[in-house]
Design an enzyme around this catalytic site. Structure first.
Site, short mmCIF file in Angstrom:
data_model
loop_
_atom_site.label_atom_id
_atom_site.label_comp_id
_atom_site.label_asym_id
_atom_site.label_seq_id
_atom_site.Cartn_x
_atom_site.Cartn_y
_atom_site.Cartn_z
N ASP A 47 -4.97 7.99 3.45
CA ASP A 47 -4.61 6.58 4.11
C ASP A 47 -5.31 6.17 5.30
O ASP A 47 -5.72 6.81 6.56
CB ASP A 47 -3.04 7.00 4.67
CG ASP A 47 -3.02 5.34 5.11
OD1 ASP A 47 -2.81 4.07 3.87
OD2 ASP A 47 -1.26 5.14 5.56
N GLU A 48 -5.82 4.78 5.41
CA GLU A 48 -6.30 3.92 6.70
C GLU A 48 -7.63 4.42 5.86
O GLU A 48 -7.99 4.95 7.50
CB GLU A 48 -5.65 4.37 7.83
CG GLU A 48 -4.25 3.36 8.11
CD GLU A 48 -3.99 2.07 7.71
OE1 GLU A 48 -5.09 1.44 7.34
OE2 GLU A 48 -2.62 1.71 7.77
N LYS A 93 0.46 -0.94 0.01
CA LYS A 93 -0.26 0.10 0.20
C LYS A 93 1.03 1.65 -0.13
O LYS A 93 0.72 2.05 -0.77
CB LYS A 93 -0.45 -0.07 1.55
CG LYS A 93 -1.78 1.58 1.40
CD LYS A 93 -2.21 0.92 3.24
CE LYS A 93 -1.48 1.35 4.40
NZ LYS A 93 -1.65 1.64 5.12
N THR A 94 1.99 0.92 0.68
CA THR A 94 2.48 2.54 1.33
C THR A 94 3.31 2.69 -0.31
O THR A 94 3.41 3.94 -0.21
CB THR A 94 3.85 2.45 2.21
OG1 THR A 94 3.11 1.91 3.61
CG2 THR A 94 4.44 3.64 2.25
N GLN A 100 -9.45 -4.86 8.13
CA GLN A 100 -8.57 -4.58 9.12
C GLN A 100 -9.57 -3.56 9.95
O GLN A 100 -8.85 -2.29 10.57
CB GLN A 100 -7.47 -4.45 8.50
CG GLN A 100 -6.73 -5.21 7.68
CD GLN A 100 -5.72 -4.53 7.48
OE1 GLN A 100 -4.56 -4.07 8.23
NE2 GLN A 100 -4.55 -4.66 6.43
N ARG A 106 -0.06 -11.06 10.76
CA ARG A 106 1.48 -10.42 10.88
C ARG A 106 2.35 -11.15 10.22
O ARG A 106 3.38 -10.56 10.74
CB ARG A 106 0.73 -9.73 12.50
CG ARG A 106 0.14 -8.44 13.40
CD ARG A 106 -0.35 -7.00 12.20
NE ARG A 106 -0.87 -8.09 11.40
CZ ARG A 106 -1.16 -6.86 10.38
NH1 ARG A 106 -0.30 -5.76 10.01
NH2 ARG A 106 -2.08 -6.66 9.61
#
Length: 680
Positions: free
Chosen positions: A223-224, A32-33, A254, A612
């Site tokens: 973002d998010e 994503k980043t 998430q 994770r």
């Protein structure tokens, strides 16, 4: 030119789609980043869009900083410096510094911290308490913050769905909210929750201001997005008043922060709010192996209200996720730490490992085993068990009983619980101690009448310490600690320290866990379970912790296992992940079950934990746990119970593949080495 060929096909589509609304559904570990930063660099370097016209908003300074550094790497420092990459609150402060006068404030406003806020609430309660009913200041302040994040002003509260006319706390909050806001305005101050609240109010009352910022920032990226609350949504709408060049990035799977006010409907309903939106799914995962992702997909697909997506990976592996059945809490901690020690013994890094749990109350047992095995660890997003005030108080008592010459420990407990021995009395004894060259404790014993008004209290205190010096030599460790707690009336002291019943209960639970830690220590080392060995074992690890703090962050990470809640783990990744306590009433949590609430967010929390893990995932559950002093049967979580084809279960109460004789020998060797370490 910025080369978009470095991106995969969906990432490239997301980076190239600039005009109009764009929703990037970015699955866990899907780059994503990287996609966002390439998109920004492409806009500036390839398309010639002025950097001043681009706004990127994230939730944390760390995320904004990481984005800024990556963009610098692609564009260079000079071009990147003209971008606005910030958090919602940082952007809000910039806007308020220029425009707050339009809301009746002066430009040089102050931002009050928690202590300032509590002072105002305390003042308000003093004038409100006509019925002499006690109210918890923190609870009222928390409700005010909640209301602000929902966009509810003091004038609107009574008519909002959040007001219960039969709730005494809501009536108190209604009064205090008005009082609180009046005081803030009088002092030309705002609080943290006011930042976004006032920006949205400003945009609503002065649409020309929203329009001006919308013309300044012609391209907005968020973002998010799944974590945005109603205020942040309204702020975004204001910033896109004159255009619809809004790119949001997020993953509804998430969304785990509803308790902070996050509204998942913002991302689920994006296309309803922006009918012309382009939707891009990033589903290739660069983090985890295929077996781990297969389990994650099977878990999350059970949620009905979600955007359909399926994570996949090119990282093949024959190692399936494992589910370990443990006997009880103590056994669960033992088998986890045994695996950690084995990992370290193979020359691998401790920073590869994370232990994740649903509740902080699960951490002490794991911490205890890590300490016994002398494995360094850090608690991320939480407080180490042995750093908590109540635990440090008890440790100070035990240290003083073991060594009355320890002045630091003695001074900590001299007036805990309150026994009327203040700083003036302490000063007299410190002066006398220097004069006669005796320890503070010996001085108090010999000269208990140095302060005549406190003579009896001093004598009672020194006699208490001497009494337990004898008791700990002759009586079992844990029951004697329990007896000391009772004689101090320490639990009643906790009640007096906390207005909030829940907070007091949590602190008292920490005290009980400390006693249980001593009991576990006694069971493990038998006759070696002396006060001296117990205290030394804890202090040895504490000194190692302090040493680690002196190293830089990178070095600390290289030498530490990470412990954290599932909520704190979002955005992180580890080669080896333990998810402990994956059982009914922990995940999903008992509160959600008993309230009959939707399980979707609890399931998303499980999904976040699973994703994770990069290479190895081990989930544990106990067959029984001690709850409120009684052993209670436990059951595997519903989230994984039906997915047996996607993981391998091992009953570790039988020590897995070991025979009974091998298991006995294993335990004997483990505890013999532990006892040997106490003799060193």
């Amino acid at each position: 030119m910025v080369n978009l060929a470095e991106l995969n096909t969906p990432q490239r589509k997301a980076a190239e789609t600039i005009k109009g609304p764009v929703l990037i559904l970015a699955g866990a570990g899907s780059g994503k980043t990287r996609t966002i930063t390439f998109r920004i660099a492409h806009m500036v370097h390839n398309l010639g869009i002025p950097a001043e016209q681009i706004l990127g908003v994230s939730f944390t300074n760390k995320a904004a900083g990481e984005m800024r550094e990556r963009v610098k790497g692609l564009l260079g420092r000079k071009k990147a410096s003209h971008l606005t990459l910030s958090t919602f609150h940082s952007l809000g402060i910039k806007i308020l510094k220029k425009e707050i006068v339009k809301l009746g404030y002066h430009k040089n406003f102050s931002i009050y911290d928690t202590s300032d806020q509590m002072s105002i609430v305390r003042e308000g309660l003093n004038s409100f308490r006509a019925e002499k009913k006690a109210f918890d200041r923190k609870q009222i302040l928390s409700k005010i913050g909640f209301l602000k994040n929902k966009g509810v002003s003091e004038d609107d509260f009574v008519d909002s769905p959040f007001f219960d006319c039969e709730d005494a706390y809501d009536h108190a909050t209604e009064y205090i909210y008005r009082y609180y806001q009046d005081k803030l305005r009088f002092f030309n101050a705002i609080d943290f929750d006011d930042i976004l609240f006032l920006v949205v109010k400003l945009f609503g009352q002065h649409p020309e201001i929203a329009e001006a910022y919308s013309k300044q920032f012609k391209y907005v990226m968020v973002d998010e997005y799944q974590d945005t609350n109603p205020l942040q949504f309204s702020m975004i709408m204001g910033l896109t008043t004159t255009h619809d060049n809004l790119c949001v990035v997020g993953d509804d799977d998430q969304s785990i922060y509803s308790f902070r006010g996050a509204d998942i409907s913002n991302i689920l309903n994006f296309e309803k709010n922006y009918p012309t939106a382009t939707v891009v799914k990033l589903e290739e995962n660069y983090r985890s192996t295929t077996p781990i992702l297969n389990l994650a997909n099977k878990v999350i697909v059970e949620n009905k209200e979600r955007r359909e997506k399926t994570l996949w990976s090119q990282i093949a592996s024959t190692q399936p996720p494992l589910v370990w059945a443990a006997g009880d809490t103590e056994h669960e901690a033992q088998i986890v730490v045994e695996e950690v020690v084995s990992h370290q013994g193979k020359g691998k890094m401790l920073s590869d490992i994370a232990v994740l749990y649903r509740s902080n109350t699960q951490a002490p047992a794991i911490e205890e085993q890590l300490r016994l095995s002398q494995v360094p660890y850090r608690v991320l997003g939480g407080q180490k068990f042995y750093d908590k005030k109540e635990v440090k108080d008890l440790m100070a008592y035990l240290t003083t009983i073991l060594n009355p010459g320890s002045q630091v420990s003695l001074r900590r407990i001299l007036n805990v619980p309150n026994r009327g021995i203040g700083t003036a009395t302490l000063g007299k004894y410190l002066t006398k101690s220097d004069e006669i060259q005796q320890s503070l404790f010996e001085t108090m014993k010999r000269y208990n009448a140095l302060d005549p008004k406190r003579a009896v209290k001093i004598q009672t205190f020194t006699q208490l310490i001497q009494k337990y010096m004898g008791l700990f030599r002759s009586a079992p460790l844990a029951p004697t600690i329990e007896k000391l707690i009772d004689e101090l009336d320490y639990l009643n002291y906790i009640d007096k320290q906390h207005d909030n019943i829940k907070q007091a209960a949590a602190r008292k639970k920490d005290v009980q866990m400390f006693v249980e830690a001593a009991a576990r220590f006694s069971r493990q080392v038998g006759s070696k379970a002396t006060l001296k060995n117990f205290v030394e074992k804890i202090l040895l690890q504490d000194s190692q912790d302090e040493k680690d703090k002196d190293d830089d962050d990178e070095q600390e990470n290289l030498n530490s296992v990470t412990l954290m809640t599932l909520h704190s783990s979002k955005g992180l990744e580890f080669k080896k992940v333990f998810m402990v306590g994956i059982e009914e009433e922990l995940l999903p949590h008992k509160r959600t079950i008993s309230a009959g609430e939707d399980m979707s967010e609890e399931r998303r929390l499980c999904y976040v934990g699973i994703t994770r893990a990069q290479e190895s995932l081990i989930m544990t559950y106990c067959k029984e746990r001690t709850l409120f002093g009684r052993k209670a049967p436990r059951h595997k979580s519903r989230f994984i119970n039906e997915l047996s084809a996607n993981y391998t279960e091992q009953d570790r109460t039988q020590f897995g593949h070991l025979s009974e004789d091998e298991a006995v020998a294993y335990k004997k060797n483990f505890f013999d080495s532990l006892i040997d370490s106490l003799d060193d």
